[in-house]
Every structure is written in C-alpha cells, then in structure tokens.
Design an enzyme around this catalytic site. Structure first.
Site, PDB file in Angstrom:
ATOM      1  N   ARG A   9       6.671  12.031  -6.225  1.00 45.04           N
ATOM      2  CA  ARG A   9       5.544  11.593  -7.055  1.00 45.04           C
ATOM      3  C   ARG A   9       4.389  12.601  -6.970  1.00 45.04           C
ATOM      4  O   ARG A   9       3.697  12.856  -7.953  1.00 45.04           O
ATOM      5  CB  ARG A   9       5.062  10.210  -6.599  1.00 45.04           C
ATOM      6  CG  ARG A   9       3.909   9.679  -7.448  1.00 45.04           C
ATOM      7  CD  ARG A   9       3.539   8.254  -7.093  1.00 45.04           C
ATOM      8  NE  ARG A   9       2.669   8.200  -5.942  1.00 45.04           N
ATOM      9  CZ  ARG A   9       2.224   7.070  -5.385  1.00 45.04           C
ATOM     10  NH1 ARG A   9       2.609   5.907  -5.870  1.00 45.04           N
ATOM     11  NH2 ARG A   9       1.440   7.092  -4.339  1.00 45.04           N
ATOM     12  N   ARG A  15      -0.301   7.549   5.881  1.00 44.41           N
ATOM     13  CA  ARG A  15      -0.399   6.254   5.195  1.00 44.41           C
ATOM     14  C   ARG A  15       0.691   5.297   5.675  1.00 44.41           C
ATOM     15  O   ARG A  15       0.474   4.101   5.817  1.00 44.41           O
ATOM     16  CB  ARG A  15      -0.321   6.433   3.670  1.00 44.41           C
ATOM     17  CG  ARG A  15      -1.539   7.126   3.087  1.00 44.41           C
ATOM     18  CD  ARG A  15      -1.935   6.626   1.705  1.00 44.41           C
ATOM     19  NE  ARG A  15      -0.870   6.601   0.727  1.00 44.41           N
ATOM     20  CZ  ARG A  15      -0.532   7.627  -0.050  1.00 44.41           C
ATOM     21  NH1 ARG A  15      -1.165   8.769   0.045  1.00 44.41           N
ATOM     22  NH2 ARG A  15       0.433   7.504  -0.924  1.00 44.41           N
ATOM     23  N   ARG A  36      -5.229  -5.704   3.280  1.00 42.37           N
ATOM     24  CA  ARG A  36      -4.486  -4.737   4.083  1.00 42.37           C
ATOM     25  C   ARG A  36      -4.817  -4.864   5.566  1.00 42.37           C
ATOM     26  O   ARG A  36      -4.219  -4.174   6.383  1.00 42.37           O
ATOM     27  CB  ARG A  36      -4.856  -3.322   3.649  1.00 42.37           C
ATOM     28  CG  ARG A  36      -3.853  -2.665   2.692  1.00 42.37           C
ATOM     29  CD  ARG A  36      -4.499  -1.373   2.249  1.00 42.37           C
ATOM     30  NE  ARG A  36      -3.632  -0.321   1.878  1.00 42.37           N
ATOM     31  CZ  ARG A  36      -3.456   0.082   0.612  1.00 42.37           C
ATOM     32  NH1 ARG A  36      -3.996  -0.569  -0.372  1.00 42.37           N
ATOM     33  NH2 ARG A  36      -2.718   1.143   0.352  1.00 42.37           N
ATOM     34  N   LYS A  54       4.709  -0.705  -5.656  1.00 41.44           N
ATOM     35  CA  LYS A  54       3.808  -1.848  -5.868  1.00 41.44           C
ATOM     36  C   LYS A  54       3.040  -1.737  -7.189  1.00 41.44           C
ATOM     37  O   LYS A  54       2.954  -2.698  -7.931  1.00 41.44           O
ATOM     38  CB  LYS A  54       2.759  -1.938  -4.743  1.00 41.44           C
ATOM     39  CG  LYS A  54       3.289  -2.398  -3.411  1.00 41.44           C
ATOM     40  CD  LYS A  54       2.156  -2.745  -2.464  1.00 41.44           C
ATOM     41  CE  LYS A  54       1.228  -1.577  -2.163  1.00 41.44           C
ATOM     42  NZ  LYS A  54       1.853  -0.482  -1.396  1.00 41.44           N
ATOM     43  N   ARG A 102      -1.342  13.516  -7.373  1.00 40.92           N
ATOM     44  CA  ARG A 102      -2.383  12.684  -6.748  1.00 40.92           C
ATOM     45  C   ARG A 102      -2.917  13.385  -5.509  1.00 40.92           C
ATOM     46  O   ARG A 102      -2.145  13.874  -4.689  1.00 40.92           O
ATOM     47  CB  ARG A 102      -1.762  11.329  -6.345  1.00 40.92           C
ATOM     48  CG  ARG A 102      -2.373  10.151  -7.042  1.00 40.92           C
ATOM     49  CD  ARG A 102      -1.677   8.874  -6.658  1.00 40.92           C
ATOM     50  NE  ARG A 102      -1.991   8.433  -5.301  1.00 40.92           N
ATOM     51  CZ  ARG A 102      -1.815   7.185  -4.889  1.00 40.92           C
ATOM     52  NH1 ARG A 102      -1.349   6.266  -5.722  1.00 40.92           N
ATOM     53  NH2 ARG A 102      -2.089   6.852  -3.661  1.00 40.92           N
TER      54      ARG A 102
HETATM   55  P1  AMP Z   1      -3.111   2.618  -2.858  1.00 38.83           P
HETATM   56  O1  AMP Z   1      -3.195   3.159  -4.243  1.00 38.83           O
HETATM   57  O2  AMP Z   1      -3.037   1.112  -2.818  1.00 38.83           O
HETATM   58  O3  AMP Z   1      -2.055   3.264  -2.022  1.00 38.83           O
HETATM   59  O4  AMP Z   1      -4.509   2.963  -2.149  1.00 38.83           O
HETATM   60  C1  AMP Z   1      -4.929   4.300  -1.988  1.00 38.83           C
HETATM   61  C2  AMP Z   1      -5.984   4.396  -0.894  1.00 38.83           C
HETATM   62  O5  AMP Z   1      -7.129   3.577  -1.209  1.00 38.83           O
HETATM   63  C3  AMP Z   1      -5.544   3.884   0.477  1.00 38.83           C
HETATM   64  O6  AMP Z   1      -4.820   4.875   1.196  1.00 38.83           O
HETATM   65  C4  AMP Z   1      -6.878   3.558   1.127  1.00 38.83           C
HETATM   66  O7  AMP Z   1      -7.566   4.721   1.541  1.00 38.83           O
HETATM   67  C5  AMP Z   1      -7.670   2.976  -0.044  1.00 38.83           C
HETATM   68  N1  AMP Z   1      -7.466   1.501  -0.142  1.00 38.83           N
HETATM   69  C6  AMP Z   1      -6.832   0.822  -1.134  1.00 38.83           C
HETATM   70  N2  AMP Z   1      -6.824  -0.499  -0.892  1.00 38.83           N
HETATM   71  C7  AMP Z   1      -7.465  -0.679   0.290  1.00 38.83           C
HETATM   72  C8  AMP Z   1      -7.766  -1.822   1.091  1.00 38.83           C
HETATM   73  N3  AMP Z   1      -7.380  -3.050   0.717  1.00 38.83           N
HETATM   74  N4  AMP Z   1      -8.438  -1.617   2.253  1.00 38.83           N
HETATM   75  C9  AMP Z   1      -8.836  -0.390   2.626  1.00 38.83           C
HETATM   76  N5  AMP Z   1      -8.553   0.732   1.939  1.00 38.83           N
HETATM   77  C10 AMP Z   1      -7.889   0.605   0.769  1.00 38.83           C
END
Ligand code: AMP
Length: 195
Positions: free
Chosen positions: A131, A148, A92, A13, A137
C-alpha cells in the site's frame, strides 16, 4: 446501528468500514482520516495541534486520549449520527473505551456490535508495504509499519476482550477479496443483530 470495526493495522478496516456504512446507511467515522485531515489542512498555518498530530502519526504512536476523545465527542454530536454510525480506528486505548461508553450513555444509547477483522500480522506487514508503494501514505514506511503493529498489540488488542465479555464482539476472517470479506461481515452482523 452503533458499530465499531477493530483489527490490526492493514487488516482492511478503512475499506470495509466504507462498505458497511454504505450497506447499512450509516456514516463511517475514521479517527485516522480526521487526524490526517487536521495534519494536512493546517500545514500552511502550522498550528500546534497540526504539528503535534503530524509528528505522532509519523512516529506510528497514538494521539493523546484527551485530543482523540474530544474530536470523537464533537463528531458524534453531529446530526448524521442520530440513527447510528460506524467508528473505524476508535477506541484504541482503555481510556477511549471508557470515554466512548460515557458519550453514548449521555445520549441514552450504547454499542450494538463490534466487528473484529482478524488477520495474520506477517501477511499484514507485507500488505502495508505494498500500500505504501501505491498510495504513498507518509506513515507507511517499514519502520512505522512495524511500530504501528507493536503499538496495536500493546495497547489495543486487549480491548477486544472487553467487548467479547459484553457479548457484542463479532469475529470475521479478514483475509480474502474485499467483496468476499464484506459479505462475511454483513452475514455475521445480521446474524448477531437478528436482522
Ligand atoms: P489509522 O488510519 O486508523 O491507521 O490511523 C492513523 C494514525 O492516526 C494512527 O497511527 C495514530 O497515530 C492516529 N490515530 C488514529 N486513531 C487514533 C485513536 N483512536 N487514538 C490515537 N491515535 C489515533
């Protein structure tokens, strides 16, 4: 153009969001990037919000809707989103879908399309592990990666149906080279939006 990109963790994404944003000249807004920034910037002062966000991210769970919606509302209030935007990683939860609808309705706009990046989950777990080795990360260890994926299936996968019912979902096969997937997305979006 007001767009979302959705899909399971590891589907690419973030990478595709940047490509779409460049292609259409709109900002890509990633809540994951915003939260990583909050967690990092406040490391020195260790604010309560920073610690909370950091711990939630490390656990693989979701930051609360209250905090997340507020952060997105503030970001969408900035001038660069006037002509459009692409949200990556938001909404989400069902509560976030409603909150976003409300934010857009207040501004007299709505979403034009939602890109769904489709990919096999086993394939994604092995991609994420790779990754983790390359980028280091903090939330990319095997346990968090699996968590996740579970949280995505439980809380987020059903949201695709909401947008499908509205007739704005654009499904795209997310497996393949970055550019190849990007071209697929542009073609599917152009067809959907009649461009
Ligand atoms: P991502 O980089 O989009 O995978 O986001 C990394 C982490 O940020 C996720 O595992 C959540 O802990 C938090 N996060 C990102 N976007 C959201 C969202 N829309 N709602 C809640 N937590 C979020």
């Amino acid at each position: 153009m007001r767009l979302l990109i959705m899909g399971p963790p590891g589907a690419g994404k973030g990478t595709q969001a940047k490509g779409i944003a460049d292609h259409y000249g709109i900002p890509a807004i990633s809540t994951g990037d915003i939260f990583r920034g909050i967690a990092k910037a406040d490391e020195a002062t260790a604010s309560e919000l920073a610690l909370q966000v950091k711990n939630i991210m490390l656990s693989g769970g979701y930051v609360s809707d209250e905090i997340t919606n507020q952060i997105v509302a503030e970001r969408l209030g900035e001038a660069d989103t006037a002509q459009g935007f692409l949200l990556d990683g938001y909404p989400r939860t069902a509560g976030q879908v409603d909150a976003l609808d409300q934010m857009l309705a207040e501004g007299g706009t709505r979403l034009d399309a939602v890109v769904s990046l489709e990919a096999d989950q086993d394939e994604l777990v092995s991609r994420l592990l790779k990754r983790a080795e390359i980028e280091g990360r903090a939330d990319d260890n095997e346990e968090t990666i699996r968590k996740r994926q579970e949280v995505y299936v439980e809380q987020t996968a059903d949201l695709l149906k909401v947008y499908a019912d509205r007739g704005i979902l654009v499904g795209v096969d997310g497996l393949g080279e970055i550019d190849e997937v990007g071209e697929r997305i542009f073609a599917a979006l152009d067809a959907k939006l009649g461009r």
